[in-house]
Enzyme design. Structure first.
Site, mmCIF file in Angstrom:
data_model
loop_
_atom_site.group_PDB
_atom_site.id
_atom_site.type_symbol
_atom_site.label_atom_id
_atom_site.label_comp_id
_atom_site.label_asym_id
_atom_site.label_seq_id
_atom_site.Cartn_x
_atom_site.Cartn_y
_atom_site.Cartn_z
ATOM 1 N N LYS A 202 9.393 -5.175 27.384
ATOM 2 C CA LYS A 202 8.715 -5.325 26.090
ATOM 3 C C LYS A 202 9.704 -5.390 24.934
ATOM 4 O O LYS A 202 9.603 -6.259 24.069
ATOM 5 C CB LYS A 202 7.749 -4.159 25.832
ATOM 6 N N ASN B 247 5.744 -0.359 18.754
ATOM 7 C CA ASN B 247 6.364 0.682 19.560
ATOM 8 C C ASN B 247 7.893 0.654 19.435
ATOM 9 O O ASN B 247 8.580 1.378 20.111
ATOM 10 C CB ASN B 247 5.956 0.499 21.033
ATOM 11 N N HIS C 118 2.140 4.893 34.603
ATOM 12 C CA HIS C 118 1.200 5.544 33.689
ATOM 13 C C HIS C 118 -0.216 5.642 34.243
ATOM 14 O O HIS C 118 -1.175 5.648 33.488
ATOM 15 C CB HIS C 118 1.167 4.851 32.319
#
Length: 187
Positions: A115, A138, A184
């Site tokens: 990312k 982020n 996650h």
């Protein structure tokens, strides 16, 4: 006037609070931990009331909208109680999106790995080609904080899976998913 309560006073929470104050909302920030001194100074400078080291349920449940930090799981008891009480719960990404200037466009990048690299490269290419582009999400500066500054024509945002929790209307103009793997899964 709508009452906005922000849960979490790190980058995304303080950015959301500053954006809410800039738009004239009644804002309150609550963090169960200690607030970093720099963020505390920002909240005080903007005249935004806050608490740290606790979440005062009575103050939080008075919210019309609750903006939660991506680090707070959606199943936290306080959030369950807020939902039962009819409080709308959204993410900082959703909050910022609701205040996006009409002319602005978003490129959102998510995925398990890559990312940051993809976000930085996309921003670099657009900026190098003369586009008016902001960088955040982020990566460094929260999306909400970006909107408190001079508006951009384009926003390139790195968005984690946790930041996508509690989105409702958020729709980027361009969405990129780098890859997916079973990380996650506890959330």
């Amino acid at each position: 006037m709508k009452r906005i309560v922000i849960l979490g006073a790190a980058e995304s929470g303080v950015g959301a609070a500053l954006l809410a104050a800039q738009h004239g909302y009644d804002v309150f920030v609550s963090d169960a931990g200690a607030i970093k001194p720099a963020y505390r100074v920002e909240l005080e400078s903007a005249g935004i009331p806050y608490e740290e080291g606790r979440h005062t349920e009575a103050l939080i449940l008075k919210a019309d909208v609750l903006v939660k930090s991506p680090g707070i799981p959606g199943e936290a008891p306080l959030l369950r109680k807020a939902r039962t009480s009819g409080v709308e719960i959204i993410s900082e990404i959703e909050w910022a999106y609701r205040h996006l200037p009409a002319h602005a466009r978003i490129i959102a990048i998510t995925g398990t790995n890559g990312k940051t690299t993809t976000t930085l490269m996309t921003h670099h290419l657009l900026k190098g080609d003369g586009f008016d582009v902001g960088l955040g999400g982020n990566i460094g500066v929260s999306f909400a904080r970006l909107l408190t500054d001079e508006p951009h024509e384009w926003y390139v945002l790195e968005i984690s899976s946790f930041q996508l929790d509690d989105i409702v209307r958020f729709r980027p103009d361009i969405g990129i998913i780098t890859n997916l793997s079973p990380n996650h899964l506890n959330r």
